[in-house]
Scaffold this motif. Sequence first.
Motif, PDB file in Angstrom:
ATOM      1  N   THR A 189     -13.780 -34.729  36.206  1.00 22.05           N
ATOM      2  CA  THR A 189     -13.544 -33.839  37.342  1.00 22.05           C
ATOM      3  C   THR A 189     -12.260 -34.171  38.096  1.00 22.05           C
ATOM      4  O   THR A 189     -11.846 -33.421  38.979  1.00 22.05           O
ATOM      5  CB  THR A 189     -14.731 -33.891  38.316  1.00 22.05           C
ATOM      6  N   ALA A 190     -11.632 -35.294  37.777  1.00 25.71           N
ATOM      7  CA  ALA A 190     -10.347 -35.669  38.369  1.00 25.71           C
ATOM      8  C   ALA A 190      -9.363 -35.914  37.239  1.00 25.71           C
ATOM      9  O   ALA A 190      -9.742 -36.371  36.155  1.00 25.71           O
ATOM     10  CB  ALA A 190     -10.485 -36.925  39.226  1.00 25.71           C
ATOM     11  N   PRO A 191      -8.083 -35.607  37.455  1.00 31.42           N
ATOM     12  CA  PRO A 191      -7.103 -35.758  36.379  1.00 31.42           C
ATOM     13  C   PRO A 191      -6.746 -37.213  36.116  1.00 31.42           C
ATOM     14  O   PRO A 191      -6.916 -38.082  36.978  1.00 31.42           O
ATOM     15  CB  PRO A 191      -5.892 -34.983  36.913  1.00 31.42           C
ATOM     16  N   ALA A 216       0.410 -38.188  32.259  1.00 30.02           N
ATOM     17  CA  ALA A 216       0.564 -36.805  31.815  1.00 30.02           C
ATOM     18  C   ALA A 216       0.118 -36.643  30.366  1.00 30.02           C
ATOM     19  O   ALA A 216       0.359 -37.509  29.526  1.00 30.02           O
ATOM     20  CB  ALA A 216       2.020 -36.368  31.963  1.00 30.02           C
ATOM     21  N   GLY A 217      -0.538 -35.529  30.094  1.00 31.09           N
ATOM     22  CA  GLY A 217      -0.920 -35.193  28.740  1.00 31.09           C
ATOM     23  C   GLY A 217      -2.270 -35.697  28.304  1.00 31.09           C
ATOM     24  O   GLY A 217      -2.715 -35.389  27.191  1.00 31.09           O
ATOM     25  N   LEU A 218      -2.947 -36.477  29.145  1.00 32.65           N
ATOM     26  CA  LEU A 218      -4.271 -36.982  28.803  1.00 32.65           C
ATOM     27  C   LEU A 218      -5.327 -36.239  29.601  1.00 32.65           C
ATOM     28  O   LEU A 218      -5.208 -36.117  30.824  1.00 32.65           O
ATOM     29  CB  LEU A 218      -4.383 -38.483  29.114  1.00 32.65           C
ATOM     30  N   GLU A 240      -4.922 -44.790  24.717  1.00 27.26           N
ATOM     31  CA  GLU A 240      -4.935 -44.642  23.264  1.00 27.26           C
ATOM     32  C   GLU A 240      -6.016 -43.667  22.825  1.00 27.26           C
ATOM     33  O   GLU A 240      -5.754 -42.739  22.058  1.00 27.26           O
ATOM     34  CB  GLU A 240      -5.163 -45.998  22.593  1.00 27.26           C
ATOM     35  N   TYR A 241      -7.237 -43.889  23.304  1.00 27.28           N
ATOM     36  CA  TYR A 241      -8.374 -43.105  22.829  1.00 27.28           C
ATOM     37  C   TYR A 241      -8.162 -41.606  23.060  1.00 27.28           C
ATOM     38  O   TYR A 241      -8.335 -40.789  22.139  1.00 27.28           O
ATOM     39  CB  TYR A 241      -9.642 -43.566  23.533  1.00 27.28           C
ATOM     40  N   ALA A 242      -7.790 -41.229  24.279  1.00 29.56           N
ATOM     41  CA  ALA A 242      -7.684 -39.806  24.617  1.00 29.56           C
ATOM     42  C   ALA A 242      -6.465 -39.139  24.007  1.00 29.56           C
ATOM     43  O   ALA A 242      -6.363 -37.906  24.016  1.00 29.56           O
ATOM     44  CB  ALA A 242      -7.669 -39.636  26.135  1.00 29.56           C
ATOM     45  N   SER A 243      -5.538 -39.929  23.479  1.00 26.92           N
ATOM     46  CA  SER A 243      -4.356 -39.343  22.827  1.00 26.92           C
ATOM     47  C   SER A 243      -4.640 -38.940  21.386  1.00 26.92           C
ATOM     48  O   SER A 243      -3.823 -38.253  20.766  1.00 26.92           O
ATOM     49  CB  SER A 243      -3.196 -40.349  22.857  1.00 26.92           C
TER      50      SER A 243
END
Length: 284
Positions: free
Chosen positions: A187-189, A193-195, A272-275
């Motif tokens: 719910t929060a960014p 950037a980009g993840l 790493e994981y979310a990329s």
Amino acid sequence: MSLLVDAAWVAERLGSGEVLLVDATLPPVGVMPKVDTRARYVEKHLPGAVFFDMEALSDPDTDLPHMLLPPERFGREMDALGVPSAGPEQGGKTLVVYEQVGVFSAPRAWWMLRVMGAADVRVLQGGLTAWEAAGLPVESEEVPAASARFDAVLDRDAVAGLAVLKAALERGEQVVDARSAARFAGTAPEPRAGLQSGHMPGALSVPYTELVADGRMKPAAEIASVFAEHGVDVERPVMTTCGSGVTAAVLALGLELCGAKQVRLYDGSWAEYASRPDAPIIKG
């Protein structure tokens, strides 16, 4: 051996030559303009303290933030900084890491030094703030590096890569995330950037801020209660993660204070994981 020490403990031993103070303050992510923590160190630091530049001491051969250096490179960097791996009993020093304000990055430096083979590493409760509140002296300007040798040997059992993380998740092992509850829930960014935010399937949320009060680590009993409230069993293996491997070390320190024996840190963490396009991300 107590992992946490207070200002009085350090002041009592500072003149013995057996203690080396290490300012390990890392600028907070996403804060602009960027905080110049080295300049703040030069302006004011504990007597004889060296500056542990975590950005410069991270692996330059990867786009991921704050990744461990190869052991031989880390050892050379510590040699140049005047930081020995041996403890006082071996003719070295007790390394006391601290930060300028609060609890954020000093545990990461504690973890890095420990995982690379330093014999005796402590964390100063309250850091520079507590030191000054106790009326103790500070210095300015860079401290010249003393002659030292750091024999770096990586404790591979304390560090996890992506493959080890995935296997742990598949087996239903405990993976504990230090990011905020809102980032964990998606719910929060993310500050990078980009993840996208969210969490790994099966991960548990323990925001590192819940282990901290008034710029210090909470007492071990209170930390144990926090972990228990979030469903973490300190008697079982635990892997910690966060945004970039920094505050995951706050959890690792807290777990060790509670007596946990099987703790690993996922160094790549969410960066790493979310990329990875094939990584499942859970919201909510």
